[in-house]
Write a protein that holds these residues in place. Sequence first.
Motif, PDB file in Angstrom:
ATOM      1  N   TRP A   1       0.820  -1.214   0.000  1.00 19.37           N
ATOM      2  CA  TRP A   1       0.000   0.000   0.000  1.00 19.37           C
ATOM      3  C   TRP A   1       0.855   1.265   0.000  1.00 19.37           C
ATOM      4  N   GLY A   2       1.998   1.215   0.686  1.00 21.65           N
ATOM      5  CA  GLY A   2       2.917   2.369   0.672  1.00 21.65           C
ATOM      6  C   GLY A   2       3.391   2.652  -0.738  1.00 21.65           C
ATOM      7  N   THR A   3       3.719   1.578  -1.480  1.00 24.06           N
ATOM      8  CA  THR A   3       4.193   1.732  -2.859  1.00 24.06           C
ATOM      9  C   THR A   3       3.072   2.260  -3.759  1.00 24.06           C
ATOM     10  N   VAL A   4       1.893   1.652  -3.659  1.00 23.86           N
ATOM     11  CA  VAL A   4       0.766   2.024  -4.544  1.00 23.86           C
ATOM     12  C   VAL A   4       0.379   3.495  -4.331  1.00 23.86           C
ATOM     13  N   ILE A   5       0.196   3.897  -3.072  1.00 21.01           N
ATOM     14  CA  ILE A   5      -0.241   5.278  -2.806  1.00 21.01           C
ATOM     15  C   ILE A   5       0.854   6.276  -3.202  1.00 21.01           C
ATOM     16  N   THR A   6       2.119   5.906  -2.955  1.00 21.25           N
ATOM     17  CA  THR A   6       3.220   6.802  -3.331  1.00 21.25           C
ATOM     18  C   THR A   6       3.246   6.985  -4.855  1.00 21.25           C
ATOM     19  N   ILE A   7       3.141   5.889  -5.599  1.00 21.50           N
ATOM     20  CA  ILE A   7       3.160   5.964  -7.074  1.00 21.50           C
ATOM     21  C   ILE A   7       1.986   6.813  -7.575  1.00 21.50           C
ATOM     22  N   CYS A   8       0.778   6.523  -7.048  1.00 23.10           N
ATOM     23  CA  CYS A   8      -0.419   7.261  -7.499  1.00 23.10           C
ATOM     24  C   CYS A   8      -0.263   8.761  -7.233  1.00 23.10           C
TER      25      CYS A   8
ATOM     26  N   MET B   1       6.094   3.010  12.380  1.00 20.80           N
ATOM     27  CA  MET B   1       4.719   3.169  11.900  1.00 20.80           C
ATOM     28  C   MET B   1       3.977   4.239  12.706  1.00 20.80           C
ATOM     29  N   LEU B   2       4.244   4.267  14.003  1.00 23.06           N
ATOM     30  CA  LEU B   2       3.622   5.277  14.867  1.00 23.06           C
ATOM     31  C   LEU B   2       4.052   6.687  14.411  1.00 23.06           C
ATOM     32  N   TYR B   3       5.358   6.861  14.181  1.00 20.34           N
ATOM     33  CA  TYR B   3       5.858   8.163  13.724  1.00 20.34           C
ATOM     34  C   TYR B   3       5.314   8.495  12.328  1.00 20.34           C
TER      35      TYR B   3
ATOM     36  N   MET C   1      -0.308  16.452  -3.285  1.00 19.53           N
ATOM     37  CA  MET C   1       0.055  15.119  -3.792  1.00 19.53           C
ATOM     38  C   MET C   1       1.451  14.714  -3.324  1.00 19.53           C
ATOM     39  N   LEU C   2       2.358  15.714  -3.260  1.00 19.34           N
ATOM     40  CA  LEU C   2       3.700  15.409  -2.732  1.00 19.34           C
ATOM     41  C   LEU C   2       3.608  15.027  -1.256  1.00 19.34           C
ATOM     42  N   LEU C   3       2.753  15.760  -0.521  1.00 18.09           N
ATOM     43  CA  LEU C   3       2.569  15.464   0.905  1.00 18.09           C
ATOM     44  C   LEU C   3       1.985  14.053   1.087  1.00 18.09           C
ATOM     45  N   THR C   4       1.053  13.679   0.204  1.00 13.74           N
ATOM     46  CA  THR C   4       0.461  12.324   0.278  1.00 13.74           C
ATOM     47  C   THR C   4       1.537  11.270   0.024  1.00 13.74           C
ATOM     48  N   ALA C   5       2.402  11.542  -0.961  1.00 19.31           N
ATOM     49  CA  ALA C   5       3.482  10.592  -1.270  1.00 19.31           C
ATOM     50  C   ALA C   5       4.426  10.455  -0.067  1.00 19.31           C
ATOM     51  N   ILE C   6       4.758  11.591   0.556  1.00 23.91           N
ATOM     52  CA  ILE C   6       5.644  11.569   1.743  1.00 23.91           C
ATOM     53  C   ILE C   6       4.973  10.774   2.865  1.00 23.91           C
ATOM     54  N   ALA C   7       3.669  11.059   3.093  1.00 25.65           N
ATOM     55  CA  ALA C   7       2.938  10.392   4.176  1.00 25.65           C
ATOM     56  C   ALA C   7       2.872   8.883   3.937  1.00 25.65           C
ATOM     57  N   ALA C   8       2.541   8.461   2.708  1.00 24.04           N
ATOM     58  CA  ALA C   8       2.414   7.023   2.409  1.00 24.04           C
ATOM     59  C   ALA C   8       3.761   6.312   2.545  1.00 24.04           C
ATOM     60  N   THR C   9       4.818   6.997   2.107  1.00 23.45           N
ATOM     61  CA  THR C   9       6.154   6.391   2.219  1.00 23.45           C
ATOM     62  C   THR C   9       6.538   6.235   3.692  1.00 23.45           C
ATOM     63  N   ALA C  10       6.299   7.297   4.477  1.00 30.19           N
ATOM     64  CA  ALA C  10       6.709   7.276   5.890  1.00 30.19           C
ATOM     65  C   ALA C  10       5.819   6.368   6.743  1.00 30.19           C
ATOM     66  N   ALA C  11       4.528   6.319   6.406  1.00 29.61           N
ATOM     67  CA  ALA C  11       3.589   5.574   7.257  1.00 29.61           C
ATOM     68  C   ALA C  11       3.570   4.078   6.953  1.00 29.61           C
ATOM     69  N   TRP C  12       3.765   3.717   5.677  1.00 28.36           N
ATOM     70  CA  TRP C  12       3.608   2.299   5.306  1.00 28.36           C
ATOM     71  C   TRP C  12       4.834   1.697   4.640  1.00 28.36           C
ATOM     72  N   LEU C  13       5.360   2.392   3.598  1.00 30.83           N
ATOM     73  CA  LEU C  13       6.457   1.774   2.836  1.00 30.83           C
ATOM     74  C   LEU C  13       7.698   1.545   3.707  1.00 30.83           C
ATOM     75  N   VAL C  14       8.175   2.609   4.371  1.00 34.93           N
ATOM     76  CA  VAL C  14       9.395   2.495   5.194  1.00 34.93           C
ATOM     77  C   VAL C  14       9.174   1.534   6.381  1.00 34.93           C
ATOM     78  N   PRO C  15       8.079   1.697   7.166  1.00 34.38           N
ATOM     79  CA  PRO C  15       7.867   0.740   8.260  1.00 34.38           C
ATOM     80  C   PRO C  15       7.751  -0.705   7.765  1.00 34.38           C
ATOM     81  N   GLY C  16       7.092  -0.895   6.604  1.00 33.87           N
ATOM     82  CA  GLY C  16       6.959  -2.232   6.030  1.00 33.87           C
ATOM     83  C   GLY C  16       8.312  -2.843   5.722  1.00 33.87           C
ATOM     84  N   LEU C  17       9.206  -2.023   5.139  1.00 35.73           N
ATOM     85  CA  LEU C  17      10.553  -2.517   4.811  1.00 35.73           C
ATOM     86  C   LEU C  17      11.333  -2.830   6.091  1.00 35.73           C
ATOM     87  N   ILE C  18      11.159  -1.983   7.123  1.00 33.70           N
ATOM     88  CA  ILE C  18      11.843  -2.214   8.408  1.00 33.70           C
ATOM     89  C   ILE C  18      11.343  -3.526   9.031  1.00 33.70           C
TER      90      ILE C  18
END
Lengths: 97, 218
Positions: free
Chosen positions: B36-43, B165-167, B188-205
């Motif tokens: 979901w982090g990837t999909v929302i960031t790409i969109c 994920m909390l942060y 849209m940039l803010l959404t990409a930042i939020a999706a990356t920070a909230a889901w993509l990065v925590p998911g990878l961690i």
Amino acid sequence: MFKELDPILHSQLRLAVISLLISVREAEFTFLKEKTNATAGNLSVQINKLKEAGYIDVIKQFNNNYPQTICKITPTGIAAFEVYVQALQSYMNPNGQ
Amino acid sequence: MEKDNLSEKESLALISQMIQKAKNSYHDSGTGPILWGTVITICSLVTYAQITYGFKLPFDIWLLTLVAIVPQIFIVSREKKRSKVRPYDQTVMDYVWLCFGISIFLLVFINNNICSKLAPVFKTYIEVKGTRPEFNYSSFSTSFFLLLYGIPTIITGGCRKLRPMLYGGILCWICCIISVYTKSDVDMLLTAIAATAAWLVPGLIIRHRNKKRAAADV
């Protein structure tokens, strides 16, 4: 006066199983076997004793054509575990301090 | 493990050891958050590029979110089959994320209705004034999405003790506040930042931690 320890729970393997089940909603037989390092036969016998005492529920089902045994603690089991821990505490701290 | 004559100390030690083992036995795979982090960031980034560079794709890029539901169902069913233990908070987590998914679709539905109601008003405005109105509803709708993104993310991060994920969830709310004052492209940039920070990065961690744990268990 010391409280009597529940003989069903005062056994290493049964106590280990109940302690694992009190921490989770439900667990598979293989999980209990892995965490307790018990043999399947012995674990199965002890699980049956806990089930007969009404401390746990055992659900047997199939998952992808493989038999699966799921165990979960019952309210009776939770109450018995709490009484057991209180009894242990009374032994450890007889003056109630 | 067949001893029957346990001392009180041994019993208490066994109880605490088993509770600890059970606590450490449940781990998220991180696949869902990565997806979901990837999909929302790409969109979001594609939408940003469309606004900034003035091109338009032949389809709505946000339809990717519908496509992503298919692998998500597969991931959830695979994780359920693999999991040997079900923690107490799992049902709560399932409902929180289900409600989040439904809320997102309801918000899309509400936004589409508001936009269709606003369209004739804007048309009249352009006819009378000859210019487009400064007010752009879609710019505000992003704030609502970011608000929603933060809720399940913070709950999951807090309950599962996943600090990244909390942060990330808190960052969603910070981006939500900023997006009230910014235009659609920046939103849209803010959404990409939020999706990356909230889901993509925590998911990878989470995935990296699980790999390390699995390697240590071997």
